[in-house]
Motif scaffolding. Structure first.
Motif, PDB file in Angstrom:
ATOM      1  N   ASN A   1       0.826  -1.209   0.000  1.00 59.57           N
ATOM      2  CA  ASN A   1       0.000   0.000   0.000  1.00 59.57           C
ATOM      3  C   ASN A   1       0.859   1.257   0.000  1.00 59.57           C
TER       4      ASN A   1
ATOM      5  N   SER B   1       1.058   4.705  -2.414  1.00 60.40           N
ATOM      6  CA  SER B   1       0.486   5.848  -1.697  1.00 60.40           C
ATOM      7  C   SER B   1       1.191   7.134  -2.108  1.00 60.40           C
ATOM      8  N   ASN B   2       0.531   8.257  -1.834  1.00 62.32           N
ATOM      9  CA  ASN B   2       1.211   9.530  -2.076  1.00 62.32           C
ATOM     10  C   ASN B   2       2.203   9.797  -0.956  1.00 62.32           C
TER      11      ASN B   2
ATOM     12  N   GLU C   1       1.161  10.230   2.771  1.00 56.81           N
ATOM     13  CA  GLU C   1       0.821   9.007   3.487  1.00 56.81           C
ATOM     14  C   GLU C   1       2.102   8.302   3.953  1.00 56.81           C
TER      15      GLU C   1
END
Length: 292
Positions: free
Chosen positions: A264, A268-269, A272
């Protein structure tokens, strides 16, 4: 300039692993470990049996083992043990080229002891005809010790240094917390260029932060920390919710879906990612350039 120069911080962070706990940690992590670094953020020589930590790493066939210290408590027996167990790298932290500066920043330390230890390392390595452990010097530079850095080799050039690492100060809640000032960046870069030339002549590997010595930009590469770094202290063994005394590494990863967590993060950006790598250690790590 490290955490433990601050008496208040030092009184809050206490604890020591028992020998059985160290064996437990080794059984959990070391078979998966590519690089074991003993020290960093504490002083490992305060542990009575610190050479045994290297021996345990070797029992698990860890490919690379490093040991980071201020060197003040190193003695001939420990160095002999390091050679016996083939410690790959011994990193000694130095905060000044001159006696007064060094002793100001390396709290409760002696400049004479430092030089005696460096000489002792070379002497014992010659005695055993051993290249290991390679010696790395970690010089933490700030606006008050930068000007003497250009004289580094006039003081320390006599020792068999394999790697010189120049790290501009990061605020690690020590007694001294001022980052390298913008007015000193030009001087810093000039000294780095001078040292680079000297390291090339001496065939010393040279690491330095040349892109962002004031840490003004976030380091997006720090996302890799979640995947590769397992920080272990008497306060927290890797993760605060890891019941390391009663569950295995694999059981924890399965219970928490840790592989999915890493996946994840990959997609994610950056905001995050920063939640998991917060603070200077996460955002400003991996800043070194290998100049030689």
């Amino acid at each position: 300039m490290c955490y433990f120069s601050n008496d208040e911080y030092r009184t809050q962070i206490k604890g020591v692993f028992t020998e059985s706990e160290i064996e437990r940690i080794a059984s959990l992590f070391f078979s998966k470990t590519v690089q074991l670094v003993i020290g960093c953020g504490t002083e490992p020589t305060l542990y009575k049996h610190y050479p045994n930590l290297v021996a345990i790493g070797r029992e698990y066939h860890v490919p690379f083992i490093g040991f980071t210290t201020n060197g003040q408590l190193l003695n001939a027996n420990a160095i002999e043990q390091f050679i016996k167990h083939k410690l790959d790298e011994l990193t000694i932290s130095i905060h000044g080229v001159k006696k007064d500066t060094y002793e100001q920043f390396m709290v409760h330390s002696s400049f004479e002891t430092l030089q005696n230890v460096l000489a002792l390392i070379d002497e014992i390595k010659r005695k055993h005809d051993s290249m290991l452990p390679h010696l790395r010097i970690n010089y933490t530079v700030n606006s008050d010790n930068i000007f003497e850095l250009s004289d580094f080799f006039s003081v320390f050039g006599q020792y068999n240094i394999k790697t010189l690492q120049i790290r501009p100060i990061i605020d690690f809640v020590g007694l001294y917390r001022t980052l390298l000032q913008p007015k000193h960046i030009q001087k810093y870069n000039a000294i780095i260029n001078k040292l680079a030339g000297e390291c090339k002549r001496k065939t010393i590997t040279f690491l330095a932060n040349t892109v962002d010595p004031a840490y003004s930009n976030t380091n997006y590469s720090s996302v890799i920390l979640q995947a590769v770094r397992r920080h272990i202290t008497p306060q927290i063994v890797w993760q605060s919710d890891f019941d390391w005394k009663n569950e295995t590494y694999e059981e924890y990863c399965k219970r928490t879906h840790y592989s999915k967590h890493l996946l994840n993060l990959i997609f994610s950006n950056i905001d995050e990612v920063r939640k998991y790598n917060a603070g200077h250690w996460g955002e400003h790590s991996v800043k070194y350039d290998v100049i030689r």
